[in-house]
Design an enzyme around this catalytic site. Structure first.
Site, PDB file in Angstrom:
ATOM      1  N   GLU A  88       4.464  -3.203   5.729  1.00 14.14           N
ATOM      2  CA  GLU A  88       5.418  -2.137   6.013  1.00 14.14           C
ATOM      3  C   GLU A  88       4.667  -1.020   6.722  1.00 14.14           C
ATOM      4  O   GLU A  88       3.659  -0.524   6.221  1.00 14.14           O
ATOM      5  CB  GLU A  88       6.025  -1.610   4.713  1.00 14.14           C
ATOM      6  CG  GLU A  88       6.938  -0.421   4.902  1.00 14.14           C
ATOM      7  CD  GLU A  88       7.442   0.152   3.580  1.00 14.14           C
ATOM      8  OE1 GLU A  88       8.167   1.151   3.623  1.00 14.14           O
ATOM      9  OE2 GLU A  88       7.096  -0.394   2.506  1.00 14.14           O
ATOM     10  N   HIS A  95      -9.124  -2.526   3.084  1.00  9.61           N
ATOM     11  CA  HIS A  95      -8.632  -3.248   4.250  1.00  9.61           C
ATOM     12  C   HIS A  95      -7.572  -4.267   3.832  1.00  9.61           C
ATOM     13  O   HIS A  95      -7.421  -4.556   2.655  1.00  9.61           O
ATOM     14  CB  HIS A  95      -9.780  -3.975   4.962  1.00  9.61           C
ATOM     15  CG  HIS A  95     -10.436  -5.030   4.128  1.00  9.61           C
ATOM     16  ND1 HIS A  95     -11.490  -4.744   3.279  1.00  9.61           N
ATOM     17  CD2 HIS A  95     -10.200  -6.363   3.981  1.00  9.61           C
ATOM     18  CE1 HIS A  95     -11.867  -5.854   2.671  1.00  9.61           C
ATOM     19  NE2 HIS A  95     -11.091  -6.857   3.075  1.00  9.61           N
ATOM     20  N   GLU A 135      -9.706  -7.330   8.118  1.00  9.18           N
ATOM     21  CA  GLU A 135     -10.713  -8.391   8.041  1.00  9.18           C
ATOM     22  C   GLU A 135     -10.117  -9.642   8.667  1.00  9.18           C
ATOM     23  O   GLU A 135      -8.946  -9.969   8.448  1.00  9.18           O
ATOM     24  CB  GLU A 135     -11.084  -8.666   6.583  1.00  9.18           C
ATOM     25  CG  GLU A 135     -12.129  -9.748   6.422  1.00  9.18           C
ATOM     26  CD  GLU A 135     -12.532  -9.980   4.976  1.00  9.18           C
ATOM     27  OE1 GLU A 135     -13.309 -10.929   4.738  1.00  9.18           O
ATOM     28  OE2 GLU A 135     -12.086  -9.226   4.080  1.00  9.18           O
ATOM     29  N   ARG A 192       0.892   4.127   6.666  1.00 11.94           N
ATOM     30  CA  ARG A 192       1.519   5.165   7.475  1.00 11.94           C
ATOM     31  C   ARG A 192       0.923   5.070   8.879  1.00 11.94           C
ATOM     32  O   ARG A 192      -0.280   4.857   9.028  1.00 11.94           O
ATOM     33  CB  ARG A 192       1.260   6.545   6.876  1.00 11.94           C
ATOM     34  CG  ARG A 192       2.052   6.767   5.621  1.00 11.94           C
ATOM     35  CD  ARG A 192       1.817   8.155   5.024  1.00 11.94           C
ATOM     36  NE  ARG A 192       2.689   8.338   3.886  1.00 11.94           N
ATOM     37  CZ  ARG A 192       2.456   7.886   2.656  1.00 11.94           C
ATOM     38  NH1 ARG A 192       1.346   7.212   2.418  1.00 11.94           N
ATOM     39  NH2 ARG A 192       3.306   8.085   1.686  1.00 11.94           N
ATOM     40  N   MET A 204     -22.869 -11.288   6.852  1.00 11.51           N
ATOM     41  CA  MET A 204     -21.718 -12.198   6.758  1.00 11.51           C
ATOM     42  C   MET A 204     -21.291 -12.605   8.166  1.00 11.51           C
ATOM     43  O   MET A 204     -20.579 -11.871   8.850  1.00 11.51           O
ATOM     44  CB  MET A 204     -20.574 -11.529   5.992  1.00 11.51           C
ATOM     45  CG  MET A 204     -20.929 -11.283   4.538  1.00 11.51           C
ATOM     46  SD  MET A 204     -19.548 -10.641   3.574  1.00 11.51           S
ATOM     47  CE  MET A 204     -19.477  -8.964   4.158  1.00 11.51           C
ATOM     48  N   ASN A 244       6.354   8.691  10.117  1.00 10.00           N
ATOM     49  CA  ASN A 244       6.948   9.998   9.873  1.00 10.00           C
ATOM     50  C   ASN A 244       7.226  10.630  11.232  1.00 10.00           C
ATOM     51  O   ASN A 244       6.290  10.901  11.997  1.00 10.00           O
ATOM     52  CB  ASN A 244       6.027  10.863   9.016  1.00 10.00           C
ATOM     53  CG  ASN A 244       5.907  10.296   7.621  1.00 10.00           C
ATOM     54  OD1 ASN A 244       6.883  10.176   6.905  1.00 10.00           O
ATOM     55  ND2 ASN A 244       4.698   9.914   7.238  1.00 10.00           N
TER      56      ASN A 244
END
Length: 166
Positions: free
Chosen positions: A80, A109, A155, A19, A140, A84
């Site tokens: 997608e 994520h 990511e 959203r 990392m 709203n």
């Protein structure tokens, strides 16, 4: 119920939905920052859904809008974005839960791969993209996390490179 069998070996993960507060901010981010292409827009009475995907591997040049929609709809890795209507101008709207904060921790994520992480990070810096984690931060060293306009984490890792934990 039909008596037909189904073949799970042909199932595909088609899309994920986020959203969004304002499509005038989110669509350009996904198109211009990440390089995705909007291939479909579907309006309801009080919402609009936008479907985006990376065009690589799916030649769309010369296709009509309908042909492009059909081609992209058959692929995996679609995003997608659901808007709203009215959230973009509602000063009291606090945004959506990203899934990474309390309450509502759950979703984490999405991830994209890039050809060159160092160059992608420089490009994101040039575009003033906000980072959650830069490659040089933490253990990392071969991944980054950026935020989209609604605070969702993305990511970023280099294609064909092993993620190293140091």
């Amino acid at each position: 119920m039909s008596g037909q069998a189904t073949d799970v070996s042909v199932y595909k993960f088609n899309h994920t939905m986020f959203r969004i507060k304002d499509p005038k901010v989110s669509i350009p981010f996904y198109e211009n920052v990440l390089g995705m292409e909007k291939f479909k827009e579907s309006a309801g009475s009080d919402f609009t859904n936008f479907f985006l995907a990376f065009p690589n591997g799916w030649p769309t040049e010369g296709l009509s809008a309908k042909e492009k929609e059909e081609a992209f709809g058959k692929r995996e890795g679609v995003l997608e974005l659901c808007w709203n209507h009215g959230t973009e101008s509602d000063d009291s709207f606090k945004g959506y839960a990203s899934g990474n904060d309390e309450p509502g921790r759950g979703f984490g994520h999405i991830a994209i791969t890039v050809d060159n992480l160092e160059a992608a990070v420089k490009r994101f810096d040039d575009l003033k993209v906000k980072f959650k984690k830069r490659p040089e931060d933490g253990r990392m060293k071969s991944i980054a996390f950026i935020y989209d306009p609604d605070g969702y984490w993305i990511e970023v890792l280099e294609q064909n490179k092993k993620v190293e934990h140091k």
